[in-house]
Design a protein around this motif. Structure first.
Motif, PDB file in Angstrom:
ATOM      1  N   CYS A  56      -1.122  -1.978   3.338  1.00  0.00           N
ATOM      2  CA  CYS A  56      -2.389  -2.638   3.050  1.00  0.00           C
ATOM      3  C   CYS A  56      -2.625  -3.785   4.032  1.00  0.00           C
ATOM      4  O   CYS A  56      -1.757  -4.638   4.238  1.00  0.00           O
ATOM      5  CB  CYS A  56      -2.386  -3.163   1.615  1.00  0.00           C
ATOM      6  SG  CYS A  56      -3.971  -3.875   1.111  1.00  0.00           S
ATOM      7  N   HIS A  68      -8.270  -3.104   4.700  1.00  0.00           N
ATOM      8  CA  HIS A  68      -8.321  -2.374   3.436  1.00  0.00           C
ATOM      9  C   HIS A  68      -9.058  -3.191   2.371  1.00  0.00           C
ATOM     10  O   HIS A  68      -9.852  -2.646   1.593  1.00  0.00           O
ATOM     11  CB  HIS A  68      -6.907  -2.053   2.947  1.00  0.00           C
ATOM     12  CG  HIS A  68      -6.184  -1.026   3.772  1.00  0.00           C
ATOM     13  ND1 HIS A  68      -5.597  -1.324   4.984  1.00  0.00           N
ATOM     14  CD2 HIS A  68      -5.962   0.299   3.546  1.00  0.00           C
ATOM     15  CE1 HIS A  68      -5.039  -0.239   5.472  1.00  0.00           C
ATOM     16  NE2 HIS A  68      -5.241   0.771   4.619  1.00  0.00           N
ATOM     17  N   PHE A  85     -12.488  -2.154   0.547  1.00  0.00           N
ATOM     18  CA  PHE A  85     -12.502  -2.092  -0.913  1.00  0.00           C
ATOM     19  C   PHE A  85     -13.689  -2.876  -1.467  1.00  0.00           C
ATOM     20  O   PHE A  85     -14.446  -2.387  -2.314  1.00  0.00           O
ATOM     21  CB  PHE A  85     -11.188  -2.650  -1.456  1.00  0.00           C
ATOM     22  CG  PHE A  85     -11.034  -2.538  -2.952  1.00  0.00           C
ATOM     23  CD1 PHE A  85     -10.300  -1.517  -3.523  1.00  0.00           C
ATOM     24  CD2 PHE A  85     -11.621  -3.472  -3.795  1.00  0.00           C
ATOM     25  CE1 PHE A  85     -10.154  -1.408  -4.894  1.00  0.00           C
ATOM     26  CE2 PHE A  85     -11.493  -3.384  -5.175  1.00  0.00           C
ATOM     27  CZ  PHE A  85     -10.755  -2.348  -5.729  1.00  0.00           C
ATOM     28  N   MET A 103     -13.341   5.303   0.848  1.00  0.00           N
ATOM     29  CA  MET A 103     -12.114   4.874   0.150  1.00  0.00           C
ATOM     30  C   MET A 103     -10.994   5.893   0.332  1.00  0.00           C
ATOM     31  O   MET A 103      -9.823   5.527   0.496  1.00  0.00           O
ATOM     32  CB  MET A 103     -12.419   4.686  -1.332  1.00  0.00           C
ATOM     33  CG  MET A 103     -13.170   3.413  -1.664  1.00  0.00           C
ATOM     34  SD  MET A 103     -12.150   1.930  -1.422  1.00  0.00           S
ATOM     35  CE  MET A 103     -10.952   2.144  -2.748  1.00  0.00           C
ATOM     36  N   VAL A 129      -5.570   2.280  -7.851  1.00  0.00           N
ATOM     37  CA  VAL A 129      -6.530   1.705  -6.906  1.00  0.00           C
ATOM     38  C   VAL A 129      -7.939   2.200  -7.201  1.00  0.00           C
ATOM     39  O   VAL A 129      -8.884   1.410  -7.315  1.00  0.00           O
ATOM     40  CB  VAL A 129      -6.135   2.046  -5.448  1.00  0.00           C
ATOM     41  CG1 VAL A 129      -7.235   1.614  -4.483  1.00  0.00           C
ATOM     42  CG2 VAL A 129      -4.835   1.369  -5.079  1.00  0.00           C
ATOM     43  N   TRP A 165     -11.112   0.296  -8.629  1.00  0.00           N
ATOM     44  CA  TRP A 165     -12.305   0.308  -7.774  1.00  0.00           C
ATOM     45  C   TRP A 165     -13.496   0.960  -8.473  1.00  0.00           C
ATOM     46  O   TRP A 165     -14.645   0.541  -8.281  1.00  0.00           O
ATOM     47  CB  TRP A 165     -11.975   1.055  -6.481  1.00  0.00           C
ATOM     48  CG  TRP A 165     -13.146   1.262  -5.581  1.00  0.00           C
ATOM     49  CD1 TRP A 165     -13.679   0.383  -4.683  1.00  0.00           C
ATOM     50  CD2 TRP A 165     -13.945   2.450  -5.493  1.00  0.00           C
ATOM     51  NE1 TRP A 165     -14.759   0.951  -4.040  1.00  0.00           N
ATOM     52  CE2 TRP A 165     -14.940   2.208  -4.520  1.00  0.00           C
ATOM     53  CE3 TRP A 165     -13.912   3.689  -6.137  1.00  0.00           C
ATOM     54  CZ2 TRP A 165     -15.885   3.163  -4.187  1.00  0.00           C
ATOM     55  CZ3 TRP A 165     -14.855   4.636  -5.804  1.00  0.00           C
ATOM     56  CH2 TRP A 165     -15.832   4.375  -4.832  1.00  0.00           C
TER      57      TRP A 165
END
Length: 502
Positions: free
Chosen positions: A20, A24, A28, A172, A184, A188
């Protein structure tokens, strides 16, 4: 997650933190808030239905009140004779929007895999903002009221808004691998619920000035977001010189295959080159797969049909919950808007927790099945909620947990899993297409449902609407039952292997 013939197991937490970067995080946040703004503009329409209905119908007056002249001037906004006709038309607009949205999703997924995702997303956001402004604000300022004009605008809005979800899921999917994808994407996918909350908050703040200002505010914020996305979004790691996702996942697959010979038979067909959707190409740039090829990927059809039933229920709460609270309990429209937020809060928590559990189990379908079984009970309980705002909010949040959570998982994490199966050879160019198929089929179900909700409510009452929701939730379980059985068998087999190893 395991689906027939398709998805290879990955270590649940491999590389989730180590790979990450700040890129990232930016991706996001930008994709999260871009789709939140799209949902906020949709939520505005559902939050101001009572005000629109009042504007489109004559105001009640007693027999001694003078009749204002000229009649055409003072009654130009009265499109309907009573509130029932206006409510039915509002339901028709929801259906029109969702049908055009569904058609647009199938097209937008294909377009997103062939054009720059950033261009498609920003164009959809900015254009949709202009349509929303014209629908709710410009027509009111100009005192122009026409049913056919409203219908045309909402068709265009559905097509433009459909560019959002396939593009953001594809972006993504390019940045975040299967390692920890459930958590994740579960976190999200709260973007839709956050957008609902944002839309309800903005609408309730300015509704006292007129419903047109609710549309004005959300459209302006959405347009600004589209501009930011155009200049700031990175669609894949290779744009900043980072390694592409597929290389790391292929290496993980090799290491995993060496360590689990007992499970090799489950995936033997997946390694057969004859089953590859994409032919080997000397060009390093992978090509996008076709629409029918994407439909043939394992699990796509079953999850699409299941999502059609589940999205019908989820979007019915999205479109009709504030109206239900106002008409059934007599609460003020602004209070109903604010209270409806608790459904989205439950969906945010549900999607995150259920995604994390599915990562730990490395299976998605059993988690969905358990949640949907509880959803049936929560729907039955919410249909009998008393006229008490605290109690209603608690049951509403529980219902959102068990309905919104699975809905978020199917539309995000599971769609990304389906679009990056081994049969696609790691090509990200299947992500938007598969996402468009799943979400588009779901939107067709939701479109049919919104019209049915208005008909059922008008003829049978709200209690039968909840019975209809229970039927659709049960149908969701039925459609994914083959996947549930397969994944439970795999879990039991793995448990027996661990027991023998100990």
């Amino acid at each position: 997650m395991a689906v027939p013939g398709g998805l290879r197991r990955q270590p649940a937490n491999r590389g989730l933190v180590s790979h990450c970067t700040h890129h990232h995080i930016v991706v996001f946040l930008l994709t999260f808030f871009s789709y939140s703004l799209l949902h906020a503009s949709r939520k505005t329409f559902s939050n101001v239905k009572v005000s629109i209905s009042s504007q489109w119908t004559p105001s009640p007056r007693n027999s001694t009140a003078p009749e204002l002249q000229p009649y055409e001037l003072w009654n130009s906004s009265h499109l309907f004779q009573n509130a029932e006709e206006a409510t039915l038309f509002l339901g028709t607009l929801d259906t029109i929007f969702l049908f055009s949205y569904a058609v647009g999703l199938f097209v937008s997924g294909i377009v997103g895999d062939r054009l720059n995702l950033r261009w498609v997303l920003s164009f959809g956001m900015c254009s949709s903002a202009l349509v929303v402004f014209s629908f709710g604000t410009l027509t009111e300022w100009l005192h122009f009221y026409n049913k056919w004009f409203y219908c045309c605008l909402w068709v265009v809005n559905g097509l433009l808004q459909s560019t959002g979800w396939p593009c953001v899921v594809a972006v993504m999917g390019n940045w975040f691998g299967k390692a920890g994808r459930g958590f994740v994407f579960g976190l999200w996918s709260a973007c839709a619920s956050v957008g609902n909350i944002l839309g309800a908050f903005l609408a309730s703040c300015v509704l006292k000035y007129g419903y047109e200002y609710a549309f004005l505010v959300t459209a302006s914020v959405q347009f600004a977001g589209g501009v930011i996305v155009f200049f700031g979004l990175l669609t894949s790691p290779k744009e900043v010189g980072l390694p592409e996702l597929g290389a790391d996942e292929d290496e993980a697959n090799v290491e995993e295959d060496a360590n689990r010979p007992l499970m090799g038979n489950d995936d033997v067909d997946d390694d057969d080159q004859n089953y590859s959707i994409q032919a080997t190409d000397n060009d390093n740039q992978p090509k996008a797969i076709g629409f029918f090829q994407a439909c043939c990927l394992p699990g796509v059809v079953l999850y699409s049909l299941a999502y059609a039933c589940l999205k019908l229920v989820n979007y019915s709460f999205f479109f009709w919950l504030p109206f239900y609270l106002s008409s059934n309990f007599g609460w003020k429209e602004a209070e109903a808007d604010q209270l409806s937020i608790w459904y989205d809060v439950g969906g945010i928590i549900g999607g995150t927790i259920q995604g994390l559990i599915s990562d730990v189990l490395q299976k998605r379908a059993p988690v969905l099945a358990v949640s949907l079984l509880f959803a049936v009970g929560s729907l039955f309980g919410y249909s009998r909620s008393p006229n008490s705002k605290p109690i209603n909010a608690v049951i509403m949040a529980i219902t959102g947990f068990f309905i919104g959570g699975p809905s978020n998982m199917i539309s995000s994490a599971i769609s990304a899993d389906l679009g990056r199966q081994d049969l696609v050879k790691g090509s990200s160019e299947a992500l938007a297409t598969v996402t468009g198929i799943v979400d588009g089929t779901g939107s067709i179900g939701a479109a049919v449902g919104q019209y049915l909700v208005s008909l059922i409510q008008e003829n049978l009452g709200w209690m039968w609407v909840f019975y209809f929701f229970i039927l659709m939730t049960s149908s969701t379980i039925l459609f994914i039952s083959p996947l549930i059985v397969r994944e439970i068998r795999l879990l039991l087999h793995e448990w027996r292997l661990r027991t023998l190893a100990e």
